[in-house]
Design a protein around this motif. Structure first.
Motif, PDB file in Angstrom:
ATOM      1  N   ARG B  56      -8.570 -10.549  27.205  1.00 12.41           N
ATOM      2  CA  ARG B  56      -8.655  -9.675  26.038  1.00 12.41           C
ATOM      3  C   ARG B  56      -8.779  -8.229  26.502  1.00 12.41           C
ATOM      4  NH1 ARG B  56     -13.317 -11.753  22.291  1.00 12.41           N
ATOM      5  NH2 ARG B  56     -11.963 -10.997  20.635  1.00 12.41           N
ATOM      6  N   TRP B  58      -9.271  -4.203  24.962  1.00  8.22           N
ATOM      7  CA  TRP B  58      -9.458  -3.218  23.906  1.00  8.22           C
ATOM      8  C   TRP B  58      -9.197  -1.831  24.512  1.00  8.22           C
ATOM      9  CZ3 TRP B  58     -12.649  -7.364  24.743  1.00  8.22           C
ATOM     10  CH2 TRP B  58     -12.900  -8.224  23.668  1.00  8.22           C
ATOM     11  N   LEU B  59      -8.367  -1.060  23.884  1.00  5.77           N
ATOM     12  CA  LEU B  59      -8.138   0.309  24.343  1.00  5.77           C
ATOM     13  C   LEU B  59      -9.123   1.206  23.608  1.00  5.77           C
ATOM     14  CD1 LEU B  59      -4.228   0.247  24.352  1.00  5.77           C
ATOM     15  CD2 LEU B  59      -5.782  -0.027  26.304  1.00  5.77           C
ATOM     16  N   VAL B  60      -9.930   1.899  24.388  1.00  6.82           N
ATOM     17  CA  VAL B  60     -10.986   2.733  23.789  1.00  6.82           C
ATOM     18  C   VAL B  60     -10.928   4.145  24.361  1.00  6.82           C
ATOM     19  CG1 VAL B  60     -12.503   0.758  23.313  1.00  6.82           C
ATOM     20  CG2 VAL B  60     -12.684   1.950  25.508  1.00  6.82           C
ATOM     21  N   ALA B  69     -12.017   2.954  19.044  1.00  2.40           N
ATOM     22  CA  ALA B  69     -10.726   2.347  19.360  1.00  2.40           C
ATOM     23  C   ALA B  69      -9.644   3.419  19.480  1.00  2.40           C
ATOM     24  CB  ALA B  69     -10.345   1.362  18.256  1.00  2.40           C
ATOM     25  N   SER B 110      -5.052  -1.288  18.776  1.00  6.39           N
ATOM     26  CA  SER B 110      -5.897  -0.991  19.934  1.00  6.39           C
ATOM     27  C   SER B 110      -6.302  -2.248  20.699  1.00  6.39           C
ATOM     28  CB  SER B 110      -7.169  -0.263  19.481  1.00  6.39           C
ATOM     29  OG  SER B 110      -7.991  -1.138  18.741  1.00  6.39           O
TER      30      SER B 110
END
Lengths: 416, 162
Positions: B56, B58-60, B69, B110
């Motif tokens: 998994r 997540w682009l943060v 995000a 995101s």
């Protein structure tokens, strides 16, 4: 004459100064105890009990403001959220249940909240405890079933002397001078049994009633049926917090997802309310400091009172020495007197402290609806008595040493 | 009381696993994954987590915005993954999975994820790819589980397979 009788006789002979010393110790103890008790109870209520709400779904804005408005009927909600968004959140597997509400109306200083009718039947404000209008629980009447009906929280009903069947016109706002819905007459059909929570301080009307209040406009009135455009202030959420025996990480993901939206945020009271204590924490620190000052001044006063007493009793003590009493017996006599005064002060202070807590509870309940108890056992209950005795011992050391050093011949020498 | 709180904080800090700090480089990793810089710490991060056979991502945001995000237009992100020394890289394509409650869509998403049986039991991996981040094509370097932080990391050899 044994040691105890000598101490008691001396205390009786110097009742005024001993009494004053004991009372000043009592005041310090009482203040410290009341502050500690109220602070610990408030902290517990605000951060642990949670009022049955795992999370509040609310609009964008200050999370603290949202928590205070949704849970404690203070402040105002910073906006509205879409009903459709609430339904999407409710459909998330992490959400066990949800109860929509609309705030922003009031009556006689108490908030009038529009809620889904399920809130009054299904919501658990404490584990295993739901709202009740049953007489056996302390309630009366019935839950609302029609548009122009309301139920009142126990504290509202008590404070306003509400009777079943009585009607009211809600105010469109929560501040003095806000317009009143003069043509909307809503009848109280039920009074909720006391819950000991801020829920007692609100009046509840059906969610749909809010939209049809006169003056809200056609677009708001249409929200009764037009669910796509319906708006609410927020929703109380019950979450699947535990998975197995551990905290469910899905809760964090749910909060992250919602907080990325432009429409809403998920406020966790357990995370937000401690911030309130960071903001107002200085108040109880100041009160604590005042209590400590009083206690220290009391100890100093005790020392001076004992020294003054000692001056009057120099000859008595010298006579005791002449009759065979040892120096350490004289030392112990003065110290025992200090301890007796401290003990009396601590016990009176303990009682007085709980009396002060009781008075504080009354004001807290009137302002927030939260039930605090007079006889809550705080950390101060366990710590202050030994602390007062230690302080009394320290205060008694100086006069006791003076008594120990008392010269027999010089003191008994005839004075011309 | 204040001293007690300080002591508790100190104990808490002392009790924290050392690798938690290493994987987040002092930032907050909301989902408990490791943070990998994208074009510099202030530019953004990819938070990566492996759960069984699922990777998994997540682009943060960058800097202190690692709880925010960052949406990208990519519908998928292909990663070349190296697991052990001398092993040929494997390709894993992460698909965009819009966060519905965040009002994301494919094209403004995101969150990405992929499943692969060979991910199960992997102790460490290194992956490279690219992503349209902040309007520019950026190289993506992932070092799991310690995170990629070229400003602070000592150059390391390709992680060994478990």
């Amino acid at each position: 004459m044994n040691l105890l009788r000598i101490v008691l006789t001396s205390l009786r002979q110097h009742l005024f100064s001993s009494g004053l010393a004991a009372m000043s110790i009592a005041l310090g103890v009482a203040l410290l105890l009341a502050v500690t008790s109220l602070r610990e109870q408030a902290h517990r209520q605000f951060t642990q009990v949670g009022l049955g709400v795992d999370a509040v779904l609310g609009p964008k804005g200050s999370p603290l403001q949202i928590a205070l408005n949704a849970l404690y009927h203070l402040e105002e909600m910073p906006g509205r959220i879409a009903w459709t968004y609430y339904q999407a959140v409710k459909a998330n597997p992490m959400v066990a249940d949800g109860f929509a509400f609309i705030t922003g109306h009031s009556y006689a200083g108490y908030r009038v909240n529009a809620v889904e009718s399920r809130f009054l039947t299904d919501f658990e404000y404490l584990p295993g405890h739901r709202f009740s209008v049953a007489a056996a629980d302390g309630g009366s009447g019935r839950l609302f079933s029609g548009k122009d009906e309301a139920v009142a929280g126990a504290e509202v009903a008590r404070a306003l002397g509400l009777q079943l069947g009585q009607t009211f016109n809600p105010t469109c706002g929560v501040t003095a001078g806000d317009p009143v819905h003069v043509n909307d007459h809503i009848a109280f059909v039920g009074i909720l049994a006391p819950t000991g929570t801020p829920h007692d301080r609100a009046i509840y009307i059906p969610l749909e009633s809010f939209y049809t209040l006169e003056g809200h406009g056609a677009s708001v009135a249409a929200m009764v049926k037009d669910l796509d455009h319906r708006e609410i202030s927020g929703a109380y959420l019950k979450l699947q917090r535990i998975r197995g025996d551990a905290y469910n990480p899905g809760v964090t993901e749910l909060q992250y997802d919602i907080n990325q939206s432009t429409k809403a945020q998920l406020v966790m009271p357990a995370e937000v309310m401690p911030r309130l204590f960071l903001i107002i924490g200085w108040v109880d620190q100041v009160l604590w400091a005042v209590g400590m000052m009083v206690a220290l001044l009391a100890a100093a006063f005790l020392a001076f009172a004992l020294v003054a007493t000692l001056r009057e009793r120099r000859r008595d003590l010298a006579l005791l020495r002449a009759l065979g009493a040892r120096r350490r017996t004289i030392f112990g006599l003065v110290l025992a007197q200090a301890l007796a005064i401290s003990l009396a002060g601590a016990v009176i202070g303990w009682l007085l402290g709980h009396l002060l807590t009781g008075i504080g509870c009354h004001f807290v309940k009137a302002e927030t609806g939260m039930s605090f108890t007079t006889w809550y056992w705080s950390s101060a209950d366990f710590g202050l008595l030994p602390a007062a005795l230690v302080l009394g011992t320290l205060a008694g050391l100086w006069p006791a040493i003076q008594a120990y050093r008392l010269g027999l011949l010089a003191t008994l020498k005839p004075q011309s | 009381m204040h001293h007690l709180s300080c002591a508790a904080l100190l104990l808490g800090l002392l009790a924290s696993p050392a690798n938690a700090e290493e994987a987040t480089h002092g930032h907050i990793a909301v989902h408990g994954g490791c943070l990998n810089e994208i074009g510099g710490c202030e530019n953004g991060h990819a938070e990566v987590k492996i759960e069984g056979t699922r990777l998994r991502m997540w682009l943060v945001g960058g800097g202190n915005n690692t709880t925010t995000a960052m949406r990208v237009p990519d519908a998928s992100i292909a990663l070349a993954i190296t697991i052990g020394t001398g092993q040929p890289p494997r390709t894993l394509v992460l698909a965009a999975k819009p966060l519905i409650l965040a009002e994301e869509t494919i094209g403004a998403c995101s969150y990405f994820e992929a499943n692969a049986d060979w991910l199960a039991g992997v102790a460490a991996l290194k992956a490279t790819g690219s992503v349209q981040f902040n309007g520019k094509k950026a190289d993506l370097v992932i070092e799991w589980p310690h995170g990629f932080d070229p400003d602070h990391d000592v150059p390391a050899a390709t992680p060994a397979a478990k």
